[in-house]
Design a protein around this motif. Structure first.
Motif, mmCIF file in Angstrom:
data_model
loop_
_atom_site.group_PDB
_atom_site.id
_atom_site.type_symbol
_atom_site.label_atom_id
_atom_site.label_comp_id
_atom_site.label_asym_id
_atom_site.label_seq_id
_atom_site.Cartn_x
_atom_site.Cartn_y
_atom_site.Cartn_z
ATOM 1 N N ASP A 71 0.827 -1.208 0.000
ATOM 2 C CA ASP A 71 0.000 0.000 0.000
ATOM 3 C C ASP A 71 0.860 1.256 0.000
ATOM 4 O O ASP A 71 0.475 2.282 -0.568
ATOM 5 C CB ASP A 71 -0.928 0.012 1.225
ATOM 6 C CG ASP A 71 -1.852 -1.190 1.253
ATOM 7 O OD1 ASP A 71 -2.546 -1.423 0.251
ATOM 8 O OD2 ASP A 71 -1.869 -1.911 2.270
ATOM 9 N N ARG A 75 2.706 3.641 -4.166
ATOM 10 C CA ARG A 75 2.370 5.044 -4.405
ATOM 11 C C ARG A 75 3.595 5.837 -4.856
ATOM 12 O O ARG A 75 4.727 5.406 -4.689
ATOM 13 C CB ARG A 75 1.769 5.663 -3.132
ATOM 14 C CG ARG A 75 0.349 5.183 -2.855
ATOM 15 C CD ARG A 75 -0.152 5.679 -1.495
ATOM 16 N NE ARG A 75 -1.603 5.618 -1.387
ATOM 17 C CZ ARG A 75 -2.301 4.545 -1.134
ATOM 18 N NH1 ARG A 75 -1.679 3.384 -0.971
ATOM 19 N NH2 ARG A 75 -3.618 4.587 -1.048
ATOM 20 N N GLU A 79 1.690 11.991 -2.912
ATOM 21 C CA GLU A 79 0.669 11.060 -2.422
ATOM 22 C C GLU A 79 1.295 10.016 -1.493
ATOM 23 O O GLU A 79 0.726 9.661 -0.451
ATOM 24 C CB GLU A 79 -0.034 10.359 -3.581
ATOM 25 C CG GLU A 79 -1.135 9.407 -3.115
ATOM 26 C CD GLU A 79 -1.583 8.427 -4.199
ATOM 27 O OE1 GLU A 79 -2.493 7.628 -3.922
ATOM 28 O OE2 GLU A 79 -0.984 8.452 -5.301
ATOM 29 N N GLN A 80 2.459 9.500 -1.888
ATOM 30 C CA GLN A 80 3.133 8.490 -1.060
ATOM 31 C C GLN A 80 3.541 9.069 0.291
ATOM 32 O O GLN A 80 3.349 8.441 1.333
ATOM 33 C CB GLN A 80 4.376 7.945 -1.777
ATOM 34 C CG GLN A 80 5.041 6.800 -1.009
ATOM 35 C CD GLN A 80 6.362 6.359 -1.607
ATOM 36 O OE1 GLN A 80 7.185 7.195 -1.997
ATOM 37 N NE2 GLN A 80 6.577 5.056 -1.691
#
Length: 492
Positions: A71, A75, A79-80
């Motif tokens: 998860d 990314r 965003e990550q």
């Protein structure tokens, strides 16, 4: 005070593990622009490695869904980074996480990363490592290698939490912890003593398979206890324990406060308490302390904790600075109490230069809690490993082999009852009766060899080493002045 590890210590770290540690440590250079310190980097790596290691070992069920390595790794960009920040917050929330170990590692966790590109560099680099070989050689060894790198880096200051692994392994081999015993470290640091004791027991029990199911569960869940005061160090401690298959509780707390009373009694205590005085000159807040109730000297107070926490016939090995052996007033009263309640059978005078701070002279005290409260120490054997020995440091690192002569002199009995030979004034191992020690005003700082070796501080060339040595001497002097003022106040 819980600075070395790895292949010198008797661990089975292989080439793949050392290569991975080197690659991970080199990543620290990426983060310089983000202003991240070495300690912060290791903490940051702990978060990321924990997620990756759970993925590699098939244990991601310990994490809630949508908070796992893929998860995060899947990314990109801002965003990550934003997801990572939220992940750290949520994994430290009891509303999101049920696993106590996961919760403890991520409690109050926050990232120091500011640039999305740096986070991506870390996740990509971690993904590309040789995880098959790391699993084969032991993920715990990999993590301990990182802790060693951090401790050896003078700028990190982490050496105070990391005892040299060869010293730890030598102590564990002499104390011989056994399956079924409760083993405690009231100043756990990064869990070096507990991990080494666990490794020793596993070697004796075919990785615990020689034990029945109930005994196996005890070793994993209940055998090891400890406290660590510093939250970030506690995080590293928990990660180290977890990667070595130890689920026992090491809580974040102060052993010189009522927290220490909750540790309970132990069969074995192995520890290297922090040096110096309590912050702000504070006193212990333990209701069960008597001798050290009014002192700010942490080492003296830890000694009182240890002999109070030992079960009858329980054994301890404690790393302590020289001042504990010679300080008057409270120090002398404590030594008298220790020698009454316990059989203080052996003192090892350690060489200088093995800890991160030059000028810190240390010893290992080996003692056993007696069945009565009086006269348990009949004689003390002193081994001088300090006089006329090699200078240790970056160029000459401590190894397990350096302790071979001491181990032979100590003998096989973990209670110090093996037959021993007094080597006389020219030798390193001598016996002093309780009466002889009393004649010295109970001063245990006993040296008889003329030391003709060079002072390790004379060989310093790096500005950081010189500055560290000066700072250490100033700190020791201030501590001595504070103790003297404290004693004067008590007299008045």
């Amino acid at each position: 005070m819980n600075a070395n590890n790895s292949n010198n210590s008797g661990n089975s770290s292989g080439n793949a593990t050392r290569d991975i540690v080197a690659k991970l440590w080199n990543l620290c250079n990426i983060l310089r622009d983000d202003g991240i310190t070495y300690n912060e980097y290791v903490t940051e790596l702990t978060y990321l490695l924990f997620l990756k290691m759970l993925a590699e070992t098939g244990k991601e069920s310990r994490l809630p869904e949508n908070y796992r390595w893929q998860d995060l790794d899947g990314r990109e960009g801002l965003e990550q980074l934003e997801f990572y920040k939220q992940l750290l917050l949520d994994l430290g929330s009891a509303q999101k996480v049920n696993d106590p170990a996961v919760l403890a590692i991520f409690t109050d966790a926050q990232t120091k990363l500011r640039k999305p590109t740096n986070l991506k560099s870390l996740t990509d680099a971690i993904d590309s490592l040789d995880w098959f070989s790391a699993r084969e050689e032991g993920l715990g060894n990999l993590y301990e290698g990182l802790l060693e790198k951090n401790a050896a880096e003078k700028k990190s200051g982490a050496g105070q939490y990391f005892t040299p692994r060869p010293l730890i392994d030598a102590i564990v081999r002499l104390i011989k912890p056994q399956a079924g015993e409760i083993i405690q470290d009231p100043a756990a640091g990064t869990a070096g003593f507990l991990v080494a004791a666990d490794r020793y027991i596993k070697e004796q029990t075919n990785e615990l398979y020689a034990l029945d199911a109930k005994a196996q569960d005890f070793q994993i869940q209940k055998a090891f206890r400890g406290l660590e005061l510093v939250p970030d160090t506690h995080r590293l401690c928990l990660m180290n324990l977890l990667l070595h298959g130890i689920e026992s509780a090491v809580d974040c707390g102060d052993s010189l406060s009522p927290d220490g009373e909750t540790l309970g009694k132990a069969d074995v205590i192995l520890t290297n308490p922090p040096f110096g005085t309590k912050k702000g000159g504070g006193r212990p807040t333990r209701s069960d302390f008597s001798i050290t109730a009014e002192t700010s000297n942490k080492q003296l107070a830890f000694v009182e904790h240890i002999y109070r926490a030992l079960k009858t016939n329980g054994r301890a090995a404690v790393v302590l600075p020289d001042n504990v052996l010679f300080e008057d007033n409270t120090g002398r009263k404590l030594r008298q109490e220790l020698m009454n309640l316990c059989d203080l059978h052996t003192i090892l005078r350690l060489p200088t230069g093995i800890f991160y701070a030059q000028g810190v002279k240390t010893n290992v005290l080996f003692f056993t809690r007696g069945k009565s409260d009086r006269g348990n120490t009949k004689a003390v054997w002193v081994y001088d490993m300090r006089a006329n020995t090699n200078t240790f440091g970056k160029t000459r690192q401590l190894t397990l082999a350096d302790f071979a002569e001491f181990e032979a002199a100590f003998g096989d009995d973990p209670y110090g009852k093996s037959p021993r030979i007094d080597q006389g004034e020219e030798g390193r191992f001598r016996c002093f009766t309780r009466e002889q020690i009393s004649d010295r005003n109970d001063n245990l700082d006993i040296a008889w060899l003329r030391d003709t070796s060079d002072d390790p501080e004379d060989e310093m060339t790096e500005p950081e080493e010189i500055a560290t040595a000066i700072a250490t001497h100033l700190k020791n002097a201030l501590s001595a002045i504070a103790d003297l003022m404290e004693e004067l106040e008590n007299v008045v």
